[in-house]
Design a protein around this motif. Structure first.
Motif, PDB file in Angstrom:
ATOM      1  N   ASP A   1      -0.412  -1.245 -14.860  1.00 63.88           N
ATOM      2  CA  ASP A   1      -1.287  -0.032 -14.830  1.00 63.88           C
ATOM      3  C   ASP A   1      -1.808  -0.332 -16.162  1.00 63.88           C
ATOM      4  OD1 ASP A   1       0.982   0.364 -16.476  1.00 63.88           O
ATOM      5  OD2 ASP A   1       1.477   2.138 -15.144  1.00 63.88           O
TER       6      ASP A   1
ATOM      7  N   LYS B   1      -2.588  -1.282  -5.996  1.00 61.22           N
ATOM      8  CA  LYS B   1      -3.544  -0.255  -6.704  1.00 61.22           C
ATOM      9  C   LYS B   1      -3.621  -0.484  -8.230  1.00 61.22           C
ATOM     10  CE  LYS B   1      -3.516   2.439  -2.909  1.00 61.22           C
ATOM     11  NZ  LYS B   1      -4.340   2.235  -1.807  1.00 61.22           N
TER      12      LYS B   1
ATOM     13  N   GLN C   1       3.561   2.390  -7.106  1.00 65.13           N
ATOM     14  CA  GLN C   1       3.241   1.418  -8.067  1.00 65.13           C
ATOM     15  C   GLN C   1       2.930   1.967  -9.277  1.00 65.13           C
ATOM     16  OE1 GLN C   1      -0.292  -0.977  -6.269  1.00 65.13           O
ATOM     17  NE2 GLN C   1       0.683  -0.768  -4.221  1.00 65.13           N
TER      18      GLN C   1
ATOM     19  N   TYR D   1     -12.946   0.618  -8.174  1.00 67.91           N
ATOM     20  CA  TYR D   1     -11.897   0.034  -7.759  1.00 67.91           C
ATOM     21  C   TYR D   1     -11.045   0.661  -7.166  1.00 67.91           C
ATOM     22  CZ  TYR D   1      -7.431  -2.608  -8.002  1.00 67.91           C
ATOM     23  OH  TYR D   1      -6.129  -3.358  -7.784  1.00 67.91           O
ATOM     24  N   ARG D   2     -10.646   0.309  -5.680  1.00 66.40           N
ATOM     25  CA  ARG D   2      -9.531   1.017  -4.861  1.00 66.40           C
ATOM     26  C   ARG D   2      -8.255   0.146  -4.877  1.00 66.40           C
ATOM     27  NH1 ARG D   2     -11.171   2.729   0.927  1.00 66.40           N
ATOM     28  NH2 ARG D   2     -12.767   3.811  -0.203  1.00 66.40           N
ATOM     29  N   GLU D   3      -8.426  -1.136  -4.618  1.00 61.69           N
ATOM     30  CA  GLU D   3      -7.257  -1.940  -4.658  1.00 61.69           C
ATOM     31  C   GLU D   3      -7.439  -3.245  -4.419  1.00 61.69           C
ATOM     32  OE1 GLU D   3      -5.936  -1.963   0.281  1.00 61.69           O
ATOM     33  OE2 GLU D   3      -5.340  -0.262  -0.927  1.00 61.69           O
TER      34      GLU D   3
ATOM     35  N   ARG E   1       0.993  -1.031  -0.187  1.00 63.43           N
ATOM     36  CA  ARG E   1       0.077  -0.012   0.003  1.00 63.43           C
ATOM     37  C   ARG E   1       0.852   1.290   0.053  1.00 63.43           C
ATOM     38  NH1 ARG E   1      -3.671  -1.018   3.992  1.00 63.43           N
ATOM     39  NH2 ARG E   1      -5.134  -1.736   2.164  1.00 63.43           N
TER      40      ARG E   1
END
Length: 197
Positions: free
Chosen positions: A174, A76, A7, A153-155, A3
């Motif tokens: 990504d 993420k 990323q 979506y968050r993670e 977290r």
């Protein structure tokens, strides 16, 4: 787990060609039974080490990242990619995500489902793989989450793979990364057997 890490691009969770491919993963299998195995072994088709999950007990034979149940991945990046060799046995994987509302959701893909549906709060999608050969898959987790639950979506908190299949690579990106655009050390190379004759 990740977290607070920066990323971007491509992050791998499992590369079977590395020296310790299951270092980040919990390995869970029932007591020693003849038909159950989670192992790193050499694949004769590609001449490299792979992670093999074999069992008739799909629910009790799996690998899961992160290694401990209390830890969260904190990934993420929204695209999950993997290289998997399917067998004629049942295989599934599950992605636990935190949505934009802070609700934990699960998405499951499996080769034994016939249709997409929501069941007990889990978004389930069928997975069609070519058998006995390598498949390169990319899943847009954000798109699946939006389609199944209507949320953002968050993670990703956890990724779990259940028997039976062979894994070469598991990672996040990504963007959609075509197989031929993966870094050289992550690509799948099959030995040239045409000249070995």
């Amino acid at each position: 787990m990740l977290r607070s890490a920066y990323q971007s691009g491509i992050l791998t969770l499992l590369n079977s060609a590395s020296s310790h491919p299951l270092q980040l993963w919990a390995v869970v299998q029932p007591g020693s039974t003849e038909d159950t195995q989670i192992a790193v072994e050499r694949d004769c088709d590609i001449g490299e080490n792979v992670v093999t999950l074999e069992s008739s007990d799909l629910a009790a034979t799996f690998i899961s990242c992160p290694k401990t149940g209390s830890e969260k991945l904190g990934m993420k990046l929204p695209y999950l990619f993997l290289m998997v060799k399917s067998t004629d046995q049942p295989f599934s994987f599950e992605v636990e995500v935190l949505d934009g509302r802070g609700i934990v959701r699960r998405l499951r893909a499996s080769n034994y489902e016939v249709g997409a549906r929501i069941e007990d709060g889990i978004g389930i999608v069928p997975l069609r793989l070519d058998e006995d050969c390598w498949n390169y898959l990319t899943l847009d987790i954000a798109l699946l989450l939006e389609g199944a639950f209507g949320t953002g979506y968050r993670e990703t908190s956890r990724v779990t793979f259940h028997a039976s299949a062979t894994l070469r690579l598991v990672g996040f990106a990504d963007r959609i990364v075509p197989e031929d655009q993966l870094p050289a050390e992550l690509r799948l190379y099959c030995p040239d057997t045409a000249n070995n004759g």
